[in-house]
Scaffold this active site. Sequence first.
Site: not given
Lengths: 107, 534
Positions: A60-62
């Site tokens: 999701s926030d790689l």
Amino acid sequence: MKHLKSLNKKAHLINQAVSPEDVEDVVAMQTVVGCTATTDPGWELDPFGGLGSLCQPMESDLYGCADACWWPAQVPDTMNSYPDWGEGVAKADKDWRKLDGIFEDGE
Amino acid sequence: MALTKQNKKRVPLVGPALALVAVLAAPAMAAQPDGETIIRNNCLACHSETGDKAAPFSRISEQRKTPEGWRMTINRMQALRGAKISPEDKRALIQYLADNQGLAPTEAEPYRYLLEQDTNRVEEGIDEGLGQMCARCHSGARFSLQRRSEDEWKRLVDFHMGQFPTIEFHSLARDRAWYDIAKNETAVELGKNFPLITPQWNSWKTAPKADLTGRWRVLGFVPGKGQFDAWMNAAKSESGYQLQLEGQYADGSKLSGSGNARVYTGYEWRAALTIDGVKMRQVMAADAKGGEMAGRMFPAAERAIGGELRAVRDQGEAEVIAVMPSLLRQGESAELTILGQHLEGDVSLGEGIEIEKVLERDDDSIRVLARATGSEGARSPSVGSASLEGGLSVYQTLARVEVVPANALTRIGGNGGEMEKVRAVYRAVGYSAGADGKAGTEDDLRLGYMPATWSIKPADEVAAHDKDEDFAGSIDAHGIFTPGDAGPNPARKMSANNVGRLTVIASVNDGDAQVRGEGSMLVSVPDFVRRVLD
């Protein structure tokens, strides 16, 4: 901190870490070879030896982290070393299957 | 089935034709230039000649590393610095650098687990400062397997600063004067702890090196298949040794393979064999006399799934190398196999152990039915004049079971994605209580590996609440843990990955009772950057 009350689990965990020394003790006890735990959050473990404070799902926030070179031993840093990693995978949470590793262990 | 034939995509370092078997099988070029010439031909676009005969090349001459360390350095030069080097030159250069700027056996010994890729462990004894500065991202073994001058350690700090510009913002960095500490304290400490010049290296560099040609009696373990014993023939080749391996697993099924080995630094055995169609790697260290080697063997495509490996050279003398299994319960009859070479003469398993029947006898293996009537304790089995001290343990009660590894890390993968799952293999080691009758004390007697039934449970309340045991993976009858599928999982809270913290349980039968041991398993996200040494 004593006038603040933790509202969620993550905040509660942070409250539990009374001092940085305690956090380091936990890390020293819990970290298996090759893990990054201390980069708050770590890649494999949080500073408390658990998973509760990690970014989940990691997709999701790689790039928010990879772009900032956050775990360069585990995630290719797109700031400097591997700028093209993740190209064509604009949304990691949708297209995570296309994400390949950097295998720098060739003969 | 533990061995896989998966082929993993790799970063092309020198071109797509770089197939591993071809690399190791190819004979050395007839006109192979020497190491210094290869450096001059390939590295001087960035490095310079110093004019100092003792340290002729900038940076390169101020470091010593393992063969894996040098390979990793050259790989990085290729991947990030645009270095161009042919596969032949690269092989020869790694050989040259490891031979001339390697680590002495005693320097590498405490950290061999990393060379063997046996990384499911929590490292102990890492200096606190180095732990905070280096081992929070890398293994402690990674930097402990390097030797550099103080100036060179300082340059490594600068490399990190330049390559990873946000390093000062990380935890344990932003809250202090990271760069000053790294350069003026950590690098100095590294220079003291791991200096370029040491008496050990000076002594090893000039010591005569053993020829490892010959027949080797090999004992090992392949996950999913079990213990095996074999003969491995090592014949001299241009770049090392040609290998033939023939043997059998404990259940009687055969194994067979062939391949090649190189020896670096006079003792670092690195072999690539294809065993029953699966590409395997051997990483062992030979002793100074070249009579024994010990290390680990693992599939080339899955280095986490390996087993211990030991080889004893046939020097024409009788030798008992192992008894399998290495334990016998008081009052019970069991089949035991004595493994060794030139096994001639009377067989004894030690005091109070009656050999009821010799079931099969050969020059290198004797299978017997034995019964223990004597007291609890270690025995030294013998055949003729050869014996193995403490090679067999008699026990009355199984006091405890140790799960190895005690701490393991696996990684989710698969599910149609590019990243493979990283599995782990578990084994159970039994102990009796020893003379004090208390389990968990220093005098506990290690009995050896025991067959176990495997299961998992959530590691704690949080893991139980998140149902980690349902999502994070499963363990099979061979003790092989396979983690869950990659990707966000909508069935989990916030679509979390199938990560988790689990306890792995081994249940071992002891007569009518069961004894359990537990290990800790972290199921984690993929490691997207795989290097020669983590």
